[in-house]
Design a protein around this motif. Sequence first.
Motif, mmCIF file in Angstrom:
data_model
loop_
_atom_site.group_PDB
_atom_site.id
_atom_site.type_symbol
_atom_site.label_atom_id
_atom_site.label_comp_id
_atom_site.label_asym_id
_atom_site.label_seq_id
_atom_site.Cartn_x
_atom_site.Cartn_y
_atom_site.Cartn_z
ATOM 1 N N TYR A 18 -3.773 -9.938 32.078
ATOM 2 C CA TYR A 18 -2.620 -10.557 32.730
ATOM 3 C C TYR A 18 -2.865 -12.045 32.962
ATOM 4 C CZ TYR A 18 0.627 -11.919 36.401
ATOM 5 O OH TYR A 18 1.571 -12.600 37.146
ATOM 6 N N ASP A 92 12.364 -18.867 34.031
ATOM 7 C CA ASP A 92 11.952 -18.034 32.907
ATOM 8 C C ASP A 92 10.479 -17.646 33.026
ATOM 9 O OD1 ASP A 92 12.632 -16.835 30.295
ATOM 10 O OD2 ASP A 92 11.124 -18.219 29.540
ATOM 11 N N GLY A 95 10.161 -14.902 35.564
ATOM 12 C CA GLY A 95 10.733 -13.686 35.008
ATOM 13 C C GLY A 95 9.784 -13.023 34.027
ATOM 14 N N GLN A 96 9.174 -13.843 33.173
ATOM 15 C CA GLN A 96 8.213 -13.298 32.210
ATOM 16 C C GLN A 96 6.958 -12.780 32.899
ATOM 17 O OE1 GLN A 96 7.563 -14.988 28.326
ATOM 18 N NE2 GLN A 96 9.168 -16.516 28.645
ATOM 19 N N ARG A 98 6.841 -11.368 35.860
ATOM 20 C CA ARG A 98 7.172 -10.051 36.421
ATOM 21 C C ARG A 98 7.123 -8.973 35.340
ATOM 22 N NH1 ARG A 98 10.473 -13.346 39.781
ATOM 23 N NH2 ARG A 98 12.190 -13.353 38.271
ATOM 24 N N ARG A 99 7.668 -9.305 34.180
ATOM 25 C CA ARG A 99 7.659 -8.339 33.075
ATOM 26 C C ARG A 99 6.235 -8.088 32.578
ATOM 27 N NH1 ARG A 99 12.352 -11.299 32.014
ATOM 28 N NH2 ARG A 99 11.345 -12.679 30.510
ATOM 29 N N GLU A 100 5.436 -9.161 32.520
ATOM 30 C CA GLU A 100 4.045 -9.031 32.069
ATOM 31 C C GLU A 100 3.242 -8.171 33.047
ATOM 32 O OE1 GLU A 100 0.742 -9.620 29.596
ATOM 33 O OE2 GLU A 100 2.831 -10.215 29.248
ATOM 34 N N SER A 101 3.446 -8.402 34.337
ATOM 35 C CA SER A 101 2.742 -7.633 35.358
ATOM 36 C C SER A 101 3.074 -6.151 35.249
ATOM 37 C CB SER A 101 3.127 -8.154 36.748
ATOM 38 O OG SER A 101 2.659 -7.286 37.757
ATOM 39 N N LEU A 102 4.356 -5.853 35.122
ATOM 40 C CA LEU A 102 4.784 -4.454 35.022
ATOM 41 C C LEU A 102 4.229 -3.804 33.762
ATOM 42 C CD1 LEU A 102 6.471 -2.165 36.187
ATOM 43 C CD2 LEU A 102 8.440 -3.055 34.917
ATOM 44 N N SER A 103 4.268 -4.568 32.664
ATOM 45 C CA SER A 103 3.768 -4.038 31.402
ATOM 46 C C SER A 103 2.273 -3.740 31.476
ATOM 47 C CB SER A 103 4.043 -5.044 30.274
ATOM 48 O OG SER A 103 3.458 -4.624 29.065
ATOM 49 N N ASN A 106 1.667 -0.680 33.787
ATOM 50 C CA ASN A 106 2.057 0.572 33.142
ATOM 51 C C ASN A 106 1.074 0.968 32.047
ATOM 52 O OD1 ASN A 106 4.297 0.770 34.774
ATOM 53 N ND2 ASN A 106 5.727 -0.054 33.268
#
Length: 387
Positions: A18, A92, A95-96, A98-103, A106
């Motif tokens: 991350y 942006d 936003g990216q 947050r998506r990177e953290s979730l990815s 998971n």
Amino acid sequence: MLNRRILRVKAMQALYGYFTAVESLKEVKREELRATHALDPAKHDFADKALFEKRKQQAVELFNQNIHHEIVRSEDKAEEGVLQSVQDAIDDFHGQLRRESLSRKNEMMKEARQLFESYIKLLLLPIEIEQREKLEQEKEEKALLSREQNFYPFIGNETIQALKDFDELTREATSLHISWDVEQQEIKSWYRNQIRSADALKPYFSDNAEQATAQSVVMELFKKVVFKDEIITGYLEQKQLHWSENNAILKSMIVKTIKGLQEEGTLEFADLTKNGEEDFKFLERLFSDTLEQNDFLEELIQKRTKNWDVERIALTDRVILKLACVEMMNSPSIPVKVSINEAIEISKMYSTPKSKQFINGVLDVVSNELNSSGKIRKSGRGLIDNK
């Protein structure tokens, strides 16, 4: 069994990925801002080159200054176009993130849970080898020139029969769509080149009838071949990114399962973790809490590494330090000494030779500071050796 050191390692790997992605994304956004405010010869006058250079520099500086803010703040007067471009980049960027953290989270959780799927697949392997052996036997019986008497220790083996009769294994394999169907060529090659020629298994392929039917051939298969042979482990490494960390866990689970069958006559799945879902929650908290408290952790580490620029400390060491601090603060039942020792052990495996002394020294000071400020509060087992 999936012990907590392995969970800490998985959290460290996910966070390392991350933070690496964060640095790459920062540079991407800087380049985008430079491109946005670059002079275009087809549209602009070269006489304005200095103005465009100023805008580029200003945009990048504003981005760097506001990297941790949601709203862009500017002490200097900046053109509206520059401010808006930086705000768009910041929006942006977050936003990216947050998506990177979730990815990453998971993927980390998925990988930890996939160990059970790997365990199921390995339990199916002896069944596949028996089937391959039957095909080999049929082929040799049809060969008119075959005069050599071969022995087949996997055909009719009691342990393998028990695995085939284990309804829970069948149900799990079916529900998770686990099989060796697409790897029959690998099974064929392993049987001929690795299994039959393995020194540990040669006695079972001899004319000793008792050895040939012994249940121990399955145990020896796993302990001496599957988890040791370079060809087989090399293939498994290709299929599992972190096989080097996982194989010890899987071997322990497989051996426990087969040993239980042979000694007690019953087949039961080995536990993936000692504490079940609690361990997976521990892993998820380590990851999430480290990201949520990252700014505080960066400042904490910076204060205790006065002669170091925090950015110059090896990223692996920074992640290990952050994880240890989060664990000390947010896991009341884990003694401080355990958190520090685990961080040191992980640094021995994944960082530089001098990292263990560095991490030990920093955490010793930081733990005292956190304890004095009341941020470390232990209870139950967490009070053991908590000085």
